[in-house]
Design a protein around this motif. Structure first.
Motif, PDB file in Angstrom:
ATOM      1  N   LYS A 254       0.833  -1.211   0.000  1.00 18.14           N
ATOM      2  CA  LYS A 254       0.000   0.000   0.000  1.00 18.14           C
ATOM      3  C   LYS A 254       0.863   1.255   0.000  1.00 18.14           C
ATOM      4  O   LYS A 254       0.545   2.254  -0.660  1.00 18.14           O
ATOM      5  N   ARG A 255       1.978   1.185   0.713  1.00 17.87           N
ATOM      6  CA  ARG A 255       2.882   2.337   0.746  1.00 17.87           C
ATOM      7  C   ARG A 255       3.425   2.630  -0.657  1.00 17.87           C
ATOM      8  O   ARG A 255       3.655   3.779  -1.020  1.00 17.87           O
ATOM      9  N   ARG A 256       3.607   1.583  -1.445  1.00 17.87           N
ATOM     10  CA  ARG A 256       4.180   1.778  -2.776  1.00 17.87           C
ATOM     11  C   ARG A 256       3.122   2.188  -3.803  1.00 17.87           C
ATOM     12  O   ARG A 256       3.400   3.014  -4.681  1.00 17.87           O
ATOM     13  N   PHE A 257       1.881   1.647  -3.695  1.00 21.39           N
ATOM     14  CA  PHE A 257       0.925   1.838  -4.783  1.00 21.39           C
ATOM     15  C   PHE A 257      -0.215   2.809  -4.474  1.00 21.39           C
ATOM     16  O   PHE A 257      -0.939   3.191  -5.389  1.00 21.39           O
ATOM     17  N   LEU A 258      -0.389   3.192  -3.223  1.00 26.52           N
ATOM     18  CA  LEU A 258      -1.411   4.186  -2.904  1.00 26.52           C
ATOM     19  C   LEU A 258      -0.785   5.568  -2.882  1.00 26.52           C
ATOM     20  O   LEU A 258       0.227   5.781  -2.206  1.00 26.52           O
ATOM     21  N   LYS A 259      -1.386   6.487  -3.615  1.00 22.96           N
ATOM     22  CA  LYS A 259      -0.809   7.830  -3.695  1.00 22.96           C
ATOM     23  C   LYS A 259      -1.159   8.693  -2.496  1.00 22.96           C
ATOM     24  O   LYS A 259      -0.541   9.723  -2.268  1.00 22.96           O
ATOM     25  N   LYS A 260      -2.168   8.274  -1.737  1.00 21.87           N
ATOM     26  CA  LYS A 260      -2.518   9.002  -0.525  1.00 21.87           C
ATOM     27  C   LYS A 260      -3.175   8.036   0.447  1.00 21.87           C
ATOM     28  O   LYS A 260      -3.604   6.949   0.071  1.00 21.87           O
ATOM     29  N   GLN A 261      -3.228   8.443   1.690  1.00 22.99           N
ATOM     30  CA  GLN A 261      -3.818   7.597   2.721  1.00 22.99           C
ATOM     31  C   GLN A 261      -5.308   7.413   2.450  1.00 22.99           C
ATOM     32  O   GLN A 261      -6.031   8.370   2.170  1.00 22.99           O
ATOM     33  N   VAL A 262      -5.764   6.155   2.522  1.00 23.13           N
ATOM     34  CA  VAL A 262      -7.176   5.858   2.320  1.00 23.13           C
ATOM     35  C   VAL A 262      -7.786   5.524   3.672  1.00 23.13           C
ATOM     36  O   VAL A 262      -7.276   4.646   4.381  1.00 23.13           O
ATOM     37  N   PRO A 263      -8.838   6.220   4.088  1.00 24.13           N
ATOM     38  CA  PRO A 263      -9.471   5.908   5.378  1.00 24.13           C
ATOM     39  C   PRO A 263      -9.847   4.430   5.450  1.00 24.13           C
ATOM     40  O   PRO A 263     -10.202   3.817   4.440  1.00 24.13           O
ATOM     41  N   LEU A 264      -9.783   3.893   6.655  1.00 20.23           N
ATOM     42  CA  LEU A 264     -10.041   2.472   6.829  1.00 20.23           C
ATOM     43  C   LEU A 264     -11.408   2.077   6.277  1.00 20.23           C
ATOM     44  O   LEU A 264     -11.558   1.023   5.650  1.00 20.23           O
ATOM     45  N   HIS A 265     -12.428   2.918   6.520  1.00 18.08           N
ATOM     46  CA  HIS A 265     -13.770   2.533   6.097  1.00 18.08           C
ATOM     47  C   HIS A 265     -13.923   2.576   4.575  1.00 18.08           C
ATOM     48  O   HIS A 265     -14.910   2.071   4.034  1.00 18.08           O
ATOM     49  N   MET A 266     -12.927   3.181   3.869  1.00 16.05           N
ATOM     50  CA  MET A 266     -13.002   3.245   2.414  1.00 16.05           C
ATOM     51  C   MET A 266     -12.072   2.242   1.727  1.00 16.05           C
ATOM     52  O   MET A 266     -12.105   2.100   0.509  1.00 16.05           O
ATOM     53  N   GLN A 267     -11.240   1.530   2.519  1.00 20.18           N
ATOM     54  CA  GLN A 267     -10.204   0.701   1.896  1.00 20.18           C
ATOM     55  C   GLN A 267     -10.772  -0.495   1.151  1.00 20.18           C
ATOM     56  O   GLN A 267     -10.143  -1.004   0.236  1.00 20.18           O
ATOM     57  N   GLY A 268     -11.936  -0.953   1.535  1.00 20.43           N
ATOM     58  CA  GLY A 268     -12.524  -2.073   0.804  1.00 20.43           C
ATOM     59  C   GLY A 268     -13.640  -1.640  -0.106  1.00 20.43           C
ATOM     60  O   GLY A 268     -14.413  -2.472  -0.587  1.00 20.43           O
ATOM     61  N   SER A 269     -13.731  -0.353  -0.348  1.00 21.55           N
ATOM     62  CA  SER A 269     -14.856   0.181  -1.107  1.00 21.55           C
ATOM     63  C   SER A 269     -14.569   0.178  -2.599  1.00 21.55           C
ATOM     64  O   SER A 269     -13.465   0.490  -3.037  1.00 21.55           O
ATOM     65  N   GLU A 270     -15.596  -0.150  -3.386  1.00 20.91           N
ATOM     66  CA  GLU A 270     -15.478  -0.073  -4.840  1.00 20.91           C
ATOM     67  C   GLU A 270     -15.921   1.295  -5.355  1.00 20.91           C
ATOM     68  O   GLU A 270     -15.930   1.518  -6.565  1.00 20.91           O
ATOM     69  N   GLU A 271     -16.274   2.199  -4.441  1.00 20.92           N
ATOM     70  CA  GLU A 271     -16.819   3.487  -4.859  1.00 20.92           C
ATOM     71  C   GLU A 271     -15.748   4.420  -5.401  1.00 20.92           C
ATOM     72  O   GLU A 271     -16.015   5.240  -6.280  1.00 20.92           O
ATOM     73  N   THR A 272     -14.499   4.323  -4.854  1.00 17.64           N
ATOM     74  CA  THR A 272     -13.444   5.265  -5.256  1.00 17.64           C
ATOM     75  C   THR A 272     -12.323   4.519  -5.959  1.00 17.64           C
ATOM     76  O   THR A 272     -12.158   3.298  -5.812  1.00 17.64           O
ATOM     77  N   ASP A 273     -11.538   5.289  -6.712  1.00 15.67           N
ATOM     78  CA  ASP A 273     -10.395   4.674  -7.390  1.00 15.67           C
ATOM     79  C   ASP A 273      -9.397   4.117  -6.380  1.00 15.67           C
ATOM     80  O   ASP A 273      -8.882   3.010  -6.519  1.00 15.67           O
ATOM     81  N   SER A 274      -9.129   4.884  -5.292  1.00 13.87           N
ATOM     82  CA  SER A 274      -8.172   4.406  -4.291  1.00 13.87           C
ATOM     83  C   SER A 274      -8.677   3.149  -3.596  1.00 13.87           C
ATOM     84  O   SER A 274      -7.903   2.228  -3.302  1.00 13.87           O
ATOM     85  N   GLY A 275      -9.965   3.088  -3.324  1.00 22.06           N
ATOM     86  CA  GLY A 275     -10.534   1.902  -2.701  1.00 22.06           C
ATOM     87  C   GLY A 275     -10.374   0.680  -3.587  1.00 22.06           C
ATOM     88  O   GLY A 275     -10.083  -0.430  -3.114  1.00 22.06           O
ATOM     89  N   ASN A 276     -10.534   0.864  -4.885  1.00 21.48           N
ATOM     90  CA  ASN A 276     -10.337  -0.238  -5.821  1.00 21.48           C
ATOM     91  C   ASN A 276      -8.877  -0.673  -5.878  1.00 21.48           C
ATOM     92  O   ASN A 276      -8.580  -1.862  -6.009  1.00 21.48           O
ATOM     93  N   VAL A 277      -7.967   0.294  -5.768  1.00 17.96           N
ATOM     94  CA  VAL A 277      -6.542  -0.055  -5.762  1.00 17.96           C
ATOM     95  C   VAL A 277      -6.215  -0.877  -4.514  1.00 17.96           C
ATOM     96  O   VAL A 277      -5.436  -1.833  -4.561  1.00 17.96           O
ATOM     97  N   VAL A 278      -6.811  -0.505  -3.360  1.00 21.53           N
ATOM     98  CA  VAL A 278      -6.602  -1.292  -2.138  1.00 21.53           C
ATOM     99  C   VAL A 278      -7.066  -2.729  -2.356  1.00 21.53           C
ATOM    100  O   VAL A 278      -6.375  -3.693  -1.988  1.00 21.53           O
ATOM    101  N   LEU A 279      -8.248  -2.884  -2.963  1.00 24.05           N
ATOM    102  CA  LEU A 279      -8.743  -4.229  -3.242  1.00 24.05           C
ATOM    103  C   LEU A 279      -7.798  -4.979  -4.189  1.00 24.05           C
ATOM    104  O   LEU A 279      -7.565  -6.181  -4.034  1.00 24.05           O
ATOM    105  N   ALA A 280      -7.244  -4.264  -5.174  1.00 26.40           N
ATOM    106  CA  ALA A 280      -6.312  -4.891  -6.115  1.00 26.40           C
ATOM    107  C   ALA A 280      -5.014  -5.295  -5.420  1.00 26.40           C
ATOM    108  O   ALA A 280      -4.441  -6.354  -5.722  1.00 26.40           O
TER     109      ALA A 280
END
Length: 726
Positions: A254-280
């Motif tokens: 996550k440190r390498r591929f997330l460009k900014k901190q994603v709130p915990l409640h959004m990390q498994g979310s498909e609603e945002t691009d960052s949330g999708n990256v966390v899932l990936a």
């Protein structure tokens, strides 16, 4: 080539000039023993260990070059080779680094990511990776395909579009070179290796009971434990895993591929691009990276364990083959047995079979008396100077019987490790040597000969059958064979070989020869009689100047047989004969007198004979050799006697007994104390100080004093100690 030299110089801490010279000589066909012994000026005095490392290093680097060429060719064929990619391929310093660079471009089976690309979802994956804080369901709507689209390329809804895009992102993450390298380091440094018993294998796999619920840091796991675990897995008894903490790995990704901190409640979310990256990221870790890196890391630790096991085996084999020889003495050799009797042979000084018969000292008083008379008669008739007794079944009982005859007062009675004798007796070599005798006679001959000269006899046996290895069947067999062949060749050339008595098997390990030329030498010797000079070797069919150069210095012609040149009985190479002759001429004497007269040798100034081709290291070797021509570098033979114990029932805790080391492993040493069951001196019991490597304290065939710690009669295990303090 120059780049290889530079790399090996840094790895080995050896000057480039030495590596360059050694590599050139190896490429010309020179052997490791020849280079280390007779080309010291060229290499700067590199020893066999370093020259072997240079040989193996050049092989590794050339294999890397070959793979690099194949990768470039593959990329060119598919029009994928850019200047940047070409540079990355050329800079890859290891096979692993090269494969990491090639991985994203490597032709692969049809993956989920590839299927998503075929459905046109790569642009959506690019949007996710940009992580602009967008809600991406609206973006995904643009990738939905019309009704009636073929199933293979259909995208029925936005959720399917995002799932496909995440597959593409996950594959990109899994193929990222920097991420793989960071995770590789995490696996190696923080990975936990664990094992569990496979369902229903509890009884069948009882020998692996210690590993039924095992875990420890892989970096600290002893090599022999890793090999044991992998054997259990191979036999279907254990399930073995190796992986680091999930949280640490995911944090790294996550440190390498997330460009900014994603709130915990959004990390498994498909609603945002960052949330999708966390899932990936999570998918890449669990589905793609864990299986690949677990396999790779297990291979890494297995290779380390195998290398250690091979080094232990090679060191043990060296000690065994360089064990002190009794020498050329008439021997009576016994291969003991109870019901089947004791197979007995008489050998002359050269190991030739003079007589054989079976005696029965353990099957009743009458038979024992007949056996006693037979042994006394053979000892007198054949002038026996030593008695060799195999240490297998009935060995100690046979030793007691022989010593009871009173022969030990004037004849050495020696227990001989018979490991591998049965392998030799059934071999093609034994059949060729003794076509008219059965395996029992051949086995007894082998026991007698290995007392007289362990090296000359053990070369006839596959080293893996000698019994000094550790997990020898679990290691890379090609690497094991190379290491053992290197060891045998090193030992043979270290000692030197008597040209007129050596077997074809022994000659085959002489530098520059091999089986075909060795057989040719024996055939020529049989047809023409003993060699009178080293130069006569050039008359052997197919033995040319190159083979002669490599072999001649390691071959000896005994003083009674050489044709007037005493240097033929020494380790002085024929190419240096003119130098010795000049030394003798300058001293106003002959070469023979120079060898015999210490005063004349003491007056030699080696530096006065330095030339462009003969340097001071070689000259010093020559002077040392003239002082002890043809000397055997092996230690002197020492007679060993067991204590008066014969079975496990004779042992008591606290007993101090003499023993002989039979095998050295990474976890300790096995010692024969004469009770038909070797005891183990655990590494923690080898000395009063901390021992990191058992080989630093003990070696195979070493005579030691041990104290009995524990006797487990049920499992037939003996625990011993070599500590002086109690």
């Amino acid at each position: 080539m120059s780049q290889h030299i530079q790399i090996l110089s840094a790895e080995l801490g050896v000057p480039r000039s030495g590596i360059t010279a050694a590599a050139a000589l190896l490429d010309e066909g020179a052997t490791v023993p020849f280079i280390s012994r007779y080309r010291k000026e060229a290499t700067g005095g590199l020893d066999e260990t370093v020259i072997t490392a240079i040989r193996d290093g050049m092989t590794r680097l050339r294999a890397l070059d070959k793979r690099r060429e194949a990768v470039i060719a593959s990329l060119q064929e598919r029009d994928l080779l850019t200047a940047e990619l070409h540079g990355a391929v050329m800079q890859a310093a290891t096979m692993t680094a090269l494969e990491d660079v090639y991985l994203p471009y490597k032709p692969k089976r049809r993956t989920r990511a590839q299927m998503a690309r075929e459905r046109g979802l790569e642009p959506l994956a690019d949007l996710l990776m940009q992580q602009r804080g967008r809600r991406v369901h609206d973006d995904a709507l643009a990738f939905i395909t019309p009704d009636g689209t073929p199933k293979e390329t259909a995208v029925p809804d936005s959720a399917s579009a995002l799932a496909g895009a995440r597959d593409i992102v996950a594959e990109r993450i899994s193929e990222d070179t920097a991420a793989r390298q960071a995770l590789r380091q995490l696996f190696r440094e923080k990975g936990i290796i664990s094992s569990a018993v496979s369902k229903g294998k509890e009884e069948e796999g009882a020998k692996f009971r210690d590993w039924f619920a095992w875990s420890e840091p892989a970096a600290k796991a002893a090599g022999h434990r890793i090999l044991a675990l992998l054997r259990g897995e191979r036999e279907g008894v254990l399930t073995v895993r190796l992986r680091p903490d999930d949280t640490a790995a995911l944090t790294l990704l996550k440190r390498r591929f997330l460009k900014k901190q994603v709130p915990l409640h959004m990390q498994g979310s498909e609603e945002t691009d960052s949330g999708n990256v966390v899932l990936a990221v999570e998918d890449a870790w669990k589905r793609l990276l864990i299986p690949a890196l677990e396999t790779e890391t297990m291979h890494f630790f297995r290779e380390q364990a195998e290398d250690q096991a091979i080094r232990v085996f090679a060191a043990n084999l060296r000690d065994l083959m360089l064990a002190p020889p009794l020498g050329q003495k008439r021997a009576l050799a016994m291969d003991p047995g109870f019901r089947t009797g004791v197979k007995t042979v008489c050998l002359d000084e050269q190991g030739a079979l003079l007589h054989h018969q079976t005696i029965y000292p353990h099957t009743g008083t009458g038979k024992a008396q007949e056996a006693a008379s037979a042994v006394r008669r053979m000892a007198e008739q054949f002038g026996i100077e030593a008695i060799a007794i195999g240490n297998g079944t009935a060995g100690r009982e046979t030793e007691t019987f022989v010593k009871g005859l009173g022969l030990a007062d004037h004849i050495a009675v020696v227990m001989v490790d018979e490991a591998g004798a049965s392998v030799y007796s059934a071999s093609e070599t034994a059949r060729r040597e003794f076509p008219d005798h059965d395996v029992t006679v051949r086995g007894a001959v082998s026991i007698g000969r290995r007392l007289m000269d362990p090296l000359a006899e053990l070369v006839k046996i596959d080293p893996k059958a000698i019994g000094v290895g550790q997990y020898q069947h679990d290691v890379n067999q090609t690497a094991l064979k190379q290491a053992l062949d290197d060891t045998v060749m090193s030992c043979v050339n270290h000692v030197g070989v008597e040209l007129n008595t050596a077997s074809a098997e022994l000659l085959a390990y002489v530098s520059g020869l091999g089986p075909a030329l060795a057989s040719g030498i024996v055939a020529y010797r049989t047809q023409n009689g003993p060699f009178k000079s080293r130069s006569q070797l050039l008359k052997v069919p197919r033995l040319g100047p190159k083979a002669f150069e490599q072999a001649a210095g390691f071959l000896r012609i005994g003083t009674a047989l050489h044709d007037g040149n005493p240097l033929d009985a020494t380790a002085v190479h024929p190419e240096s004969y003119p130098v010795v002759e000049r030394m003798a001429a300058d001293a106003g004497t002959t070469v023979a007198s120079l060898i015999a007269d210490a005063g004349l040798r003491g007056a030699i100034r080696p530096e006065a004979y330095v030339t462009d081709t003969t340097g001071l290291p070689t000259l010093l070797d020559i002077v040392n050799e003239l002082a002890k021509p043809g000397r055997d570098p092996r230690p002197a033979f020492e007679l060993f006697r067991y204590a008066d114990v014969h079975t496990l029932d004779d042992l008591q805790e606290g007993m101090v007994l003499p023993g002989v080391v039979t095998n050295v492993t990474a976890f300790g040493a096995f010692v024969d104390i004469g009770v038909h069951q070797d005891g183990l001196v655990h590494i923690s019991q080898l000395a009063d100080k901390f021992v990191r490597d058992p080989a630093e304290v003990v070696r195979v065939r070493q005579q030691v004093q041990v104290r009995v710690l524990e006797v487990d009669h049920k499992r037939r295990r003996i625990s011993l100690s070599m500590k002086q303090s109690v």
